[in-house]
Scaffold this active site. Structure first.
Site, PDB file in Angstrom:
ATOM      1  N   TYR A 138      32.998  47.009  37.276  1.00 41.36           N
ATOM      2  CA  TYR A 138      32.616  45.916  36.375  1.00 41.36           C
ATOM      3  C   TYR A 138      31.714  46.452  35.260  1.00 41.36           C
ATOM      4  CZ  TYR A 138      34.423  42.652  39.806  1.00 41.36           C
ATOM      5  OH  TYR A 138      35.244  41.962  40.638  1.00 41.36           O
ATOM      6  N   ASN A 167      39.472  33.347  33.538  1.00 36.97           N
ATOM      7  CA  ASN A 167      40.305  33.693  32.385  1.00 36.97           C
ATOM      8  C   ASN A 167      41.650  32.971  32.454  1.00 36.97           C
ATOM      9  OD1 ASN A 167      42.718  35.404  33.228  1.00 36.97           O
ATOM     10  ND2 ASN A 167      41.052  36.237  34.415  1.00 36.97           N
ATOM     11  N   CYS A 171      43.291  41.941  37.491  1.00 38.50           N
ATOM     12  CA  CYS A 171      41.911  41.771  37.931  1.00 38.50           C
ATOM     13  C   CYS A 171      41.637  42.600  39.179  1.00 38.50           C
ATOM     14  CB  CYS A 171      41.638  40.299  38.238  1.00 38.50           C
ATOM     15  SG  CYS A 171      42.351  39.178  37.045  1.00 38.50           S
ATOM     16  N   HIS A 172      42.694  42.921  39.934  1.00 40.61           N
ATOM     17  CA  HIS A 172      42.495  43.639  41.188  1.00 40.61           C
ATOM     18  C   HIS A 172      42.092  45.084  40.959  1.00 40.61           C
ATOM     19  CE1 HIS A 172      46.744  44.078  40.039  1.00 40.61           C
ATOM     20  NE2 HIS A 172      46.585  45.307  40.476  1.00 40.61           N
ATOM     21  N   SER A 226      30.561  48.722  41.305  1.00 40.22           N
ATOM     22  CA  SER A 226      30.159  50.113  41.062  1.00 40.22           C
ATOM     23  C   SER A 226      29.880  50.820  42.386  1.00 40.22           C
ATOM     24  CB  SER A 226      28.921  50.152  40.180  1.00 40.22           C
ATOM     25  OG  SER A 226      27.855  49.560  40.864  1.00 40.22           O
ATOM     26  N   GLU A 247      48.932  50.369  44.698  1.00 40.41           N
ATOM     27  CA  GLU A 247      49.032  51.060  43.411  1.00 40.41           C
ATOM     28  C   GLU A 247      48.631  52.520  43.543  1.00 40.41           C
ATOM     29  OE1 GLU A 247      47.046  48.973  40.388  1.00 40.41           O
ATOM     30  OE2 GLU A 247      48.595  47.437  40.275  1.00 40.41           O
TER      31      GLU A 247
END
Length: 92
Positions: A26, A49, A57-58, A63, A84
């Site tokens: 983020y 959004n 978004c995934h 952090s 992914e």
DNA sequence: TGGTTCGATTTGA
DNA sequence: TCAAATCGAACCA
């Protein structure tokens, strides 16, 4: 309040640019958008959004390396990230 | 329309 | 481990 906030659009734009199998924090998104301290706003933007179908978004995580959250379910988010990453490994 | 609160966070002590 | 900071959007009057 009438301001749309270019920051929102900027954040979405950066999120869309995230490559396959690549996760961003983020803070990174916020920094790329121009406000490194707006990490919370990033999550809030992704949550509300209107382009949720066009924005991965995934691929946005905390952090700390942990899954922050996901509008469609944190579990699904984790699965998508692993999926992914698998694809990336396959292509590699 | 305007003000207040919350959130998928981050960072410092 | 706890609290403050900080940005955008939703909620209420």
């Amino acid at each position: 309040m009438s301001k749309k906030g270019s920051f929102t659009k900027r954040v979405l734009q950066e999120v869309v640019k995230i490559p396959l199998g690549y996760t961003v924090t983020y803070k990174e998104i916020a920094a790329r958008a121009g406000n490194p301290k707006a990490a919370r706003a990033v999550g809030n933007i992704l949550k509300h959004n209107r382009w949720v179908f066009f924005i991965p978004c995934h691929r946005v995580i905390k952090s700390s390396g942990d899954i922050g959250g996901y509008a469609l379910g944190k579990k699904l988010k984790r699965e998508l990230i692993i999926f992914e990453q698998k694809i990336k490994n396959m292509l590699k």
